[in-house]
Design a protein around this motif. Structure first.
Motif, PDB file in Angstrom:
ATOM      1  N   GLU A 162       0.851  -1.190   0.000  1.00  0.00           N
ATOM      2  CA  GLU A 162       0.000   0.000   0.000  1.00  0.00           C
ATOM      3  C   GLU A 162       0.886   1.240   0.000  1.00  0.00           C
ATOM      4  OE1 GLU A 162      -3.419   2.112   2.773  1.00  0.00           O
ATOM      5  OE2 GLU A 162      -3.160  -0.077   2.847  1.00  0.00           O
ATOM      6  N   LYS A 163       0.763   2.039  -1.043  1.00  0.00           N
ATOM      7  CA  LYS A 163       1.643   3.193  -1.210  1.00  0.00           C
ATOM      8  C   LYS A 163       1.523   4.171  -0.043  1.00  0.00           C
ATOM      9  CE  LYS A 163       1.706   3.107  -6.284  1.00  0.00           C
ATOM     10  NZ  LYS A 163       1.391   3.847  -7.536  1.00  0.00           N
ATOM     11  N   GLY A 164       2.668   4.668   0.391  1.00  0.00           N
ATOM     12  CA  GLY A 164       2.696   5.649   1.470  1.00  0.00           C
ATOM     13  C   GLY A 164       2.789   5.076   2.857  1.00  0.00           C
ATOM     14  N   ASN A 165       2.779   3.735   2.977  1.00  0.00           N
ATOM     15  CA  ASN A 165       2.771   3.122   4.309  1.00  0.00           C
ATOM     16  C   ASN A 165       4.077   3.331   5.072  1.00  0.00           C
ATOM     17  OD1 ASN A 165       0.177   2.255   4.594  1.00  0.00           O
ATOM     18  ND2 ASN A 165       0.604   0.077   4.339  1.00  0.00           N
ATOM     19  N   ILE A 166       5.201   3.345   4.358  1.00  0.00           N
ATOM     20  CA  ILE A 166       6.470   3.564   5.065  1.00  0.00           C
ATOM     21  C   ILE A 166       6.467   4.946   5.705  1.00  0.00           C
ATOM     22  CG2 ILE A 166       8.976   3.717   4.851  1.00  0.00           C
ATOM     23  CD1 ILE A 166       8.879   1.797   2.550  1.00  0.00           C
ATOM     24  N   LYS A 167       5.988   5.937   4.982  1.00  0.00           N
ATOM     25  CA  LYS A 167       5.910   7.300   5.507  1.00  0.00           C
ATOM     26  C   LYS A 167       4.966   7.374   6.699  1.00  0.00           C
ATOM     27  CE  LYS A 167       5.082  12.087   4.022  1.00  0.00           C
ATOM     28  NZ  LYS A 167       4.714  12.942   2.867  1.00  0.00           N
ATOM     29  N   ARG A 168       3.847   6.655   6.623  1.00  0.00           N
ATOM     30  CA  ARG A 168       2.885   6.654   7.730  1.00  0.00           C
ATOM     31  C   ARG A 168       3.519   6.092   9.002  1.00  0.00           C
ATOM     32  NH1 ARG A 168      -0.513   4.536   3.452  1.00  0.00           N
ATOM     33  NH2 ARG A 168      -1.908   6.168   2.695  1.00  0.00           N
ATOM     34  N   VAL A 169       4.277   5.027   8.846  1.00  0.00           N
ATOM     35  CA  VAL A 169       4.939   4.437  10.012  1.00  0.00           C
ATOM     36  C   VAL A 169       5.963   5.402  10.592  1.00  0.00           C
ATOM     37  CG1 VAL A 169       6.458   2.586  10.795  1.00  0.00           C
ATOM     38  CG2 VAL A 169       4.588   2.061   9.245  1.00  0.00           C
TER      39      VAL A 169
END
Length: 242
Positions: A220-227
């Protein structure tokens, strides 16, 4: 602009995650998407070290089960991780991110040998360091490599990036619609319940060094940034529940 919660992280990428829907080999689209997500957090100021698996090319355990010498099969698996590391390095640098690949088995024509102080210096210079070839020893997984390198470079957290699985479940959610997702777990719960977060050696190493683990879905795109910004997604594994 959102501020990162973590200054230095280890991102563990499984080989299966790099294979995409094909299940084998390296999916160029997945590599590109992953590189873009890593670039986002590097630009936020987070220092990123990456551990890559090799299960999309070769698994030592599978080779051993077919009669191959286990040490030989594991060394072949380490070489598979180098292929993935080089592919990820190329994708990152095509997106303007400086990188260094460090391997636990020397192959100076394509990568630096692993040197702890040098790796930390690269991170301080905002370069992404990709650790390949596992620990350099057979019988140890890349999960154990992630726990070991995270402790060595003094990372704050290990990000376990999974392929189409958004956390830790009590059974496989891809085959059981009633699988229960855990929002938070302790190291001992992972070990006692036999949950497939990491192998027991890696979990024990994380427990000894009080290293937080976050398991999440990388597809899911953007998940690394969310974490990185502190959003609670996936499953958190640590010493005590909060």
């Amino acid at each position: 602009m959102l501020q990162p919660k973590y200054k230095r992280v280890v991102l563990k990428l499984s080989g299966e995650a790099l294979a995409g829907d094909g299940g084998y080999g390296i999916d160029a689209g997945v590599i590109q998407t992953t590189a873009v997500q890593i670039k986002e957090i590097v630009e936020m100021g987070t220092e990123v070290a990456v551990i890559v698996g090799g299960g999309n090319i070769w698994r030592g355990v599978s080779g051993s089960s077919q009669g191959m010498d286990r040490a030989t099969a594991d060394y072949m698996g380490m070489l598979a991780t180098v292929l993935n590391a080089m592919a990820l390095q190329d994708a990152l640098e095509n997106n303007g991110v400086q990188t260094r690949v460090q391997t636990s088995i020397e192959m100076r024509q394509v990568a630096e040998p692993y040197i702890r102080r040098k790796a930390i210096r690269h991170l301080e210079k905002n370069r992404v360091v990709i650790f390949a070839a596992g620990t350099g020893n057979p019988f140890f997984s890349t999960d154990t490599t992630a726990a070991l390198r995270a402790a060595e470079i003094e990372a704050e957290v290990i990000l376990m990036a999974k392929n189409k699985v958004d956390g830790v479940y009590d059974c496989d959610p891809r085959t059981n619609a009633n699988a229960k997702k855990y929002e938070e777990l302790t190291y001992l719960e992972v070990l006692n319940k036999g949950l497939g977060v990491m192998d027991s050696t890696a979990i024990s190493l994380c427990m000894d060094n009080n290293m937080t683990i976050i398991v999440f879905n990388i597809t899911e795109k953007g998940n690394i940034k969310r974490v990185i910004t502190g959003e609670h997604i996936g499953t958190i594994v640590r010493g005590e529940r909060k």
